[in-house]
Design an enzyme around this catalytic site. Sequence first.
Site, short mmCIF file in Angstrom:
data_model
loop_
_atom_site.label_atom_id
_atom_site.label_comp_id
_atom_site.label_asym_id
_atom_site.label_seq_id
_atom_site.Cartn_x
_atom_site.Cartn_y
_atom_site.Cartn_z
N GLU A 54 0.84 -1.21 0.00
CA GLU A 54 0.00 0.00 0.00
C GLU A 54 0.87 1.25 0.00
O GLU A 54 0.63 2.20 -0.73
CB GLU A 54 -0.91 0.04 1.24
CG GLU A 54 -1.77 -1.20 1.43
CD GLU A 54 -1.09 -2.26 2.26
OE1 GLU A 54 0.09 -2.58 2.00
OE2 GLU A 54 -1.74 -2.81 3.17
N SER A 295 8.13 -40.84 3.42
CA SER A 295 8.23 -40.42 4.82
C SER A 295 7.70 -39.00 5.02
O SER A 295 7.16 -38.67 6.06
CB SER A 295 9.69 -40.42 5.29
OG SER A 295 10.25 -41.68 5.08
C1 AOF Z 1 0.57 -5.09 4.56
N1 AOF Z 1 1.13 -4.94 3.35
O1 AOF Z 1 2.70 -5.37 1.88
C2 AOF Z 1 2.78 -6.42 3.97
C3 AOF Z 1 2.15 -6.58 5.21
O2 AOF Z 1 8.19 -6.52 9.33
P1 AOF Z 1 7.22 -5.51 8.82
O3 AOF Z 1 7.23 -4.23 9.57
O4 AOF Z 1 7.35 -5.31 7.33
O5 AOF Z 1 5.75 -6.08 9.07
C4 AOF Z 1 5.44 -7.34 8.62
C5 AOF Z 1 4.00 -7.65 8.89
O6 AOF Z 1 3.18 -6.72 8.23
C6 AOF Z 1 3.60 -9.02 8.33
O7 AOF Z 1 3.75 -10.05 9.27
C7 AOF Z 1 2.15 -8.80 7.99
O8 AOF Z 1 1.35 -8.92 9.13
C8 AOF Z 1 2.18 -7.37 7.51
N2 AOF Z 1 2.62 -7.37 6.11
N3 AOF Z 1 1.06 -5.92 5.46
O9 AOF Z 1 -0.42 -4.47 4.81
C9 AOF Z 1 2.22 -5.57 3.00
N4 AOF Z 1 3.89 -7.07 3.64
ZN ZN Z 2 1.53 -2.40 6.04
#
Ligand code: AOF
Ligand code: ZN
Length: 356
Positions: A54, A295
């Site tokens: 986003e 397995s």
């Molecule tokens: C979103 N859009 O493109 C992604 C999301 O380690 P960070 O700060 O990048 O956060 C990772 C977490 O953010 C991930 O576990 C998931 O919950 C969310 N990822 N969220 O809205 C994105 N990559």
């Molecule tokens: Zn995000």
Amino acid sequence: MKQYEIYMQKCFELARLAEGKTSPNPLVGCVVLNRNGEIISTGFHAKYGENHAERDALLKVSPKDTEGGTLIVNLEPCSHFGKTPPCADLIIEYGIKKVVIAIEDVNPLVAGNGIAKLKAAGIEVVTGVLADEARRLNEVFMTNIKEKRTFVALKTATTLDGKIATSSGHSKWITSSAAREEVKHIRAHYDAILTSSSTVIADNPTMRHKTKIILDRELKTDFENSEIYKSGNIYVFHNQKNASETIARAADEHIGLIYTPLKNDKLDIEFILKKLFELKIYSILVESGGILNGSFLPFADKIYHFIAPKITCDNSSKSAFAGKNITEINESLNFKFCEIQTFSPDILLTYYPVSA
Ligand code: AOF
Ligand code: ZN
């Protein structure tokens, strides 16, 4: 609604551009429409640690353009301060009026909070658009977070009669070069490839990949000369006491020896999978012979099965899945087909286990 499905498909395509690069984060794509419903920006989460989809899409335009617009994304926008500030806040800042989501985030830091934040700001939120496909797209991420374990995929390539080699072990090549090219793409989606000592000894594969895992109970592979030991990170699961004394090269920086207990006379797969998760190896592709495939089958989350239009008709050629003796057909494991693709003249069947 149909229109949103088309945009959601676009999100999936964008998300897939980063396949293999976001682990342990999800694959996320995003489409932004202005108030007239025209696409004005797209984005995706390109790499672990980088901007979320986003943010990537919104930062390419100005709030003037997005005021009153719609944002489509395959995962609930985040609400937490992680490597970047919350996407939900940025969406609100950009004056978006409607957010269309495929699935809620399973990360407990987000789970529902992102949607709640958007709604509290007066944004209309539509969820569940192409939810099943979205879940499949992020099956590794969902398994990691919800079940706190490594996702296990298995790949095999057989003849029509389910054979992977003749009785002498000859197997090059069952499938065509088009199918073998696709295998390279599949490998790239997983954190590591897992194979057995028998495969290393029989095929001497290179498997130039990020991480390799070898199951070698008696440490009988040739550590000096096998191709597989010449590149990348390697973990060898074994059951030999005093292993590093026996194998001098194992002291090498890139070979990790992991002593593994036995279960029914074989390396304990549950122990191995637990260790892999601790090592932050979040997804593996098992590529091996019939015994190891057999397995791993009870632990497999997904199977990629290439089939070549050949029949060996041979009594003793090797089967893709082996290691058991059953008498009743209902002792078989059950699967559901998901997809059939053609890599002419071969096909690729993708299937999932039917949980008991
Ligand atoms: C979103 N859009 O493109 C992604 C999301 O380690 P960070 O700060 O990048 O956060 C990772 C977490 O953010 C991930 O576990 C998931 O919950 C969310 N990822 N969220 O809205 C994105 N990559
Ligand atoms: Zn995000």
